[in-house]
Design an enzyme around this catalytic site. Structure first.
Site, PDB file in Angstrom:
ATOM      1  N   HIS A   1      46.895  36.478  57.076  1.00  0.00           N
ATOM      2  CA  HIS A   1      45.596  36.704  57.727  1.00  0.00           C
ATOM      3  C   HIS A   1      45.726  36.732  59.253  1.00  0.00           C
ATOM      4  CE1 HIS A   1      44.949  32.171  57.792  1.00  0.00           C
ATOM      5  NE2 HIS A   1      44.330  32.476  58.907  1.00  0.00           N
TER       6      HIS A   1
ATOM      7  N   ASP B   1      50.011  33.510  51.683  1.00  0.00           N
ATOM      8  CA  ASP B   1      49.459  33.895  52.988  1.00  0.00           C
ATOM      9  C   ASP B   1      50.530  33.932  54.094  1.00  0.00           C
ATOM     10  OD1 ASP B   1      47.772  34.450  55.084  1.00  0.00           O
ATOM     11  OD2 ASP B   1      46.316  32.901  54.594  1.00  0.00           O
TER      12      ASP B   1
ATOM     13  N   SER C   1      46.625  28.069  61.788  1.00  0.00           N
ATOM     14  CA  SER C   1      47.090  29.052  60.824  1.00  0.00           C
ATOM     15  C   SER C   1      48.444  29.583  61.258  1.00  0.00           C
ATOM     16  CB  SER C   1      46.115  30.216  60.739  1.00  0.00           C
ATOM     17  OG  SER C   1      45.097  29.895  59.854  1.00  0.00           O
TER      18      SER C   1
END
Ligand code: ARG
Ligand code: GLU
Length: 689
Positions: A84, A221, A624
């Site tokens: 992402h 991810d 992240s």
């Protein structure tokens, strides 16, 4: 100056233990925590984590783009982050013929790696306490304005001097603890960063928004990039002559895996937290802000979903918009619930009453009341400001109108605006959102906060629906060809366009009636919070305080742990490929895995293939892509989310349920090998154990 010395004294002595695993610590001060880390199993030293004299783990961590983290895993600049985080770059390389979002992308050699205009990675060179230098010339008799100007001038000089130390440097002075302390951060910025690999979205975004912010999770991810440098290993613009960057340090990869209780350490850049605010602020978040934003976004998402479910083309157009609306929407729900469940408002109030007793007769007497009064003054205006941005500003055509006008005013053609806007615009969605948002504004906004323009228009049309019909019939901004043809000469008539006029009326109201009040109140709140922060440290001299997150590099350590999401339920800390197969459903977009993964699974023997795990590390948005490191200092995972029941950790951390979610590095290796057939990349990696 007395104040400054006093505050420094507190920072040095504030070494006591925080509650279990809470905290995002400054790497340069990690010697204050290393004892606790080692007691919990960590085998490396403070110098291994952060050093300015020798290569340390910090040299293998980067700020990726503007808001994620990444880590280096080879001495040829290979970098890992989340899918992402790489999403927009993968998307930009995608076309109908090469849909890398859908199918994944794998460079089979260096020549196939794809350059990314605008993507940078920033290495922290050093961080340094510059409080004394920043406040040089400041005296307590100065006004806040004078203090700001002292800080601005001094910081400017510090930054200028730091930037002169080498090529490609960026420096900034950041306020910590609400401006009780200042740190200089010096970064080296590399700007040739190429895409090496990304799994198909059905792996990299498996579970989609359905599973987002939730455990059990099975999202692969990750995406893979490579940093390039000039021949001197220094930052350089993209060039075919550039060579892979030679890092000072890179992570070894551990395939040992994780089990409940294992030490974990997340090294990355959390964006923003507010752990030390008073009860009034928390109350506002949990009782006003979150609920109203959730309510408005529920309406928006429902409208988008209705049309997305009816048409594949619309689904593609709105997938990214829908994901970003949904991401915060879901987080706020967890946050609101978490704050209520933890009774954070009540426990802050209880703290405040003890604090108030202690503060009697000191310079801090009455401080909490003063802060409370400031919030009470600000909040109605702040609420209006948030309502405006979640309603009027959520109508796409209104933003488009203001963007086009800005372009025309610059003397440029709006053709490019039109091209990118209409590619992903579906008018029926926008019309319905217009009605829902304007009706909500009418019903929920206090009368004193409604712009005159709004009241007059609504009265003259009789209903939002009638207003909407007329606006969409008469605006130019629904017509791509007409917008593309506009020039500066058309501005006079564009200014009278109903969509432009509406957004302009609201923007003017906001700039004149709302934002000055909010800004002024916020400045006073910031100032009071500076005192309150310092006061809390004096009040609890044995507590270890970590500064709120501000996208600077932090250390969060904890351990692998399951949790009880609700009474009678327990979530185990590790997920596996078996769980992906259990969720697999070709009829549900979020759970439709690629056929190749089904085939691999059918070979047998992959039930226990690890996919994700959770731990107690205190993380936030910006973490992240952060490396997750084991007790030996080796890479075991990539952080990518938090669990829903723990999303209040930006305000209050509950060790019982706050968990960060990481991709198990072994799933990355599995996907690179079995799906990407790119195991050639393993040759440049260094595998521990
Ligand atoms: N919740 C994660 C974060 O806050 C992941 C967001 C991207 N994934 C998604 N399904 N929208 O940013
Ligand atoms: N997904 C978030 C990010 O983009 C991390 C999740 C969190 O807020 O902890 O940074």
């Amino acid at each position: 100056m007395k104040r400054v010395l006093f505050s420094l004294f507190i920072f040095v002595t504030a070494l006591g233990a925080a509650r279990a695993d809470e905290g995002m610590w400054l790497p340069a001060l990690i010697s204050q925590r290393i004892g606790d880390m080692q007691a919990k199993g960590f085998k490396l030293s403070a110098e291994d984590i952060y050093s300015v004299n020798q290569a340390s783990l910090k040299d293998a961590v980067v700020l990726f783009g503007g808001g994620c983290t990444g880590e280096i895993v080879s001495d040829e600049g290979l970098l890992l982050t989340n899918h992402h985080c790489g999403y927009s770059f993968i998307q930009r390389h995608s076309s109908v013929e090469h849909d890398y979002l859908k199918d994944g992308f794998w460079a089979m050699d260096r020549s196939q790696e794809l350059p990314n205009r605008g993507l940078t990675v920033s290495f922290l060179q050093r961080m340094e306490d510059v409080t004394g230098a920043v406040l040089k010339g400041y005296s307590p008799s100065m006004t806040e304005k004078q203090r700001d100007s002292v800080i601005r001038v001094n910081s400017g000089e510090i930054v200028r001097a730091a930037m002169e130390e080498g090529k490609g440097l960026r420096a900034s002075v950041e306020a910590l603890y609400y401006g009780n302390q200042y740190f200089l951060f010096v970064y080296k910025i590399y700007r040739d960063v190429r895409l090496v690999g990304a799994p198909p979205s059905s792996i990299g975004k498996f579970g989609g928004d359905t599973d987002n912010w939730m455990w059990p999770r099975h999202t692969g991810d990750f995406s893979i990039f490579r940093i390039y440098a000039g021949k001197d290993n220094e930052p350089a613009d993209y060039s075919e002559d550039n060579v892979p960057y030679k890092p000072k340090r890179f992570f070894k990869i551990s395939r040992k895996g994780v089990k409940e209780g294992d030490f974990t350490f997340v090294y990355g850049c959390p964006g923003s937290t507010k752990e030390y605010v008073m009860s009034e602020e928390v109350k506002y978040v949990a009782e006003v802000s979150d609920p109203q934003k959730i309510d408005l976004r529920t309406k928006r998402l429902d409208i988008q979903k209705k049309y997305m479910n009816a048409s594949q083309a619309v689904r593609i157009q709105y997938s990214s918009k829908n994901a970003s609306v949904s991401n915060a929407w879901k987080k706020w729900q967890g946050e609101e619930k978490g704050i209520k469940k933890m009774k954070t408002v009540a426990s802050k109030q209880e703290f405040e009453s003890r604090f108030n007793k202690w503060a009697e007769g000191t310079e801090y007497e009455g401080l909490v009341d003063k802060l409370g009064a400031l919030y009470a003054e600000r909040n109605p205006y702040f609420r209006a400001s948030e309502y405006y941005s979640e309603t009027v500003r959520a109508v796409e055509i209104l933003n488009f109108a203001s963007g086009v006008v800005a372009t025309l005013e610059r003397g440029a053609s709006a053709a490019a605006n039109a091209e990118s806007f209409f590619k992903d615009y579906y008018q029926p969605i926008d019309e319905e959102i217009f009605v829902a948002m304007m009706e909500a504004f009418d019903q929920k906004m206090e009368d004193r906060f409604k712009p005159e323009y709004f009241k007059e228009k609504l009265a003259s049309y009789g209903s939002v629906k009638a207003w909407k019909d007329d606006l969409f019939k008469n605006t130019v901004f629904t017509d791509k060809a007409k917008v593309s043809a506009l020039t500066k000469a058309d501005l006079e008539s564009v200014y009278k366009d109903p969509a432009y006029e509406l957004q302009k009326a609201f923007a003017t109201w906001f700039a004149q009636d709302i934002s000055p009040v909010v800004n002024e109140a916020n400045a006073k709140i910031r100032l009071a919070n500076r005192d309150y922060m310092r006061a809390q440290m004096a009040f609890e001299p044995d507590k270890a305080f970590y500064p709120d997150a501000n996208l600077t590099l932090r250390v969060a350590y904890g351990h692998v742990a399951g949790y009880h999401p609700a009474d009678g339920m327990y979530y185990a800390p590790v997920s596996t490929l078996k769980g992906i197969i259990e969720k697999d459903n070709p009829d549900i977009f979020d759970y439709n895995i690629p056929q190749v993964l089904r085939d691999i699974y059918a070979e047998g023997g992959h039930d226990d293939q690890p996919v994700c795990f959770i731990a107690t590390n205190h993380t936030s948005g910006g973490n992240s892509g952060s490396p997750v490191i084991n007790a030996d200092g080796n890479l075991i995972g990539i952080n990518f989310d938090r669990v829903w029941e723990g999303t209040m950790s930006d305000i209050a951390f509950d060790p019982e349920v706050c968990r960060n979610i990481s991709l198990d590095i072994r799933y990355l290796l599995f996907v690179v090998d079995k799906i990407g057939h790119a195991s050639y990349l393993f040759k440049e990696m260094d595998f521990a154990d």
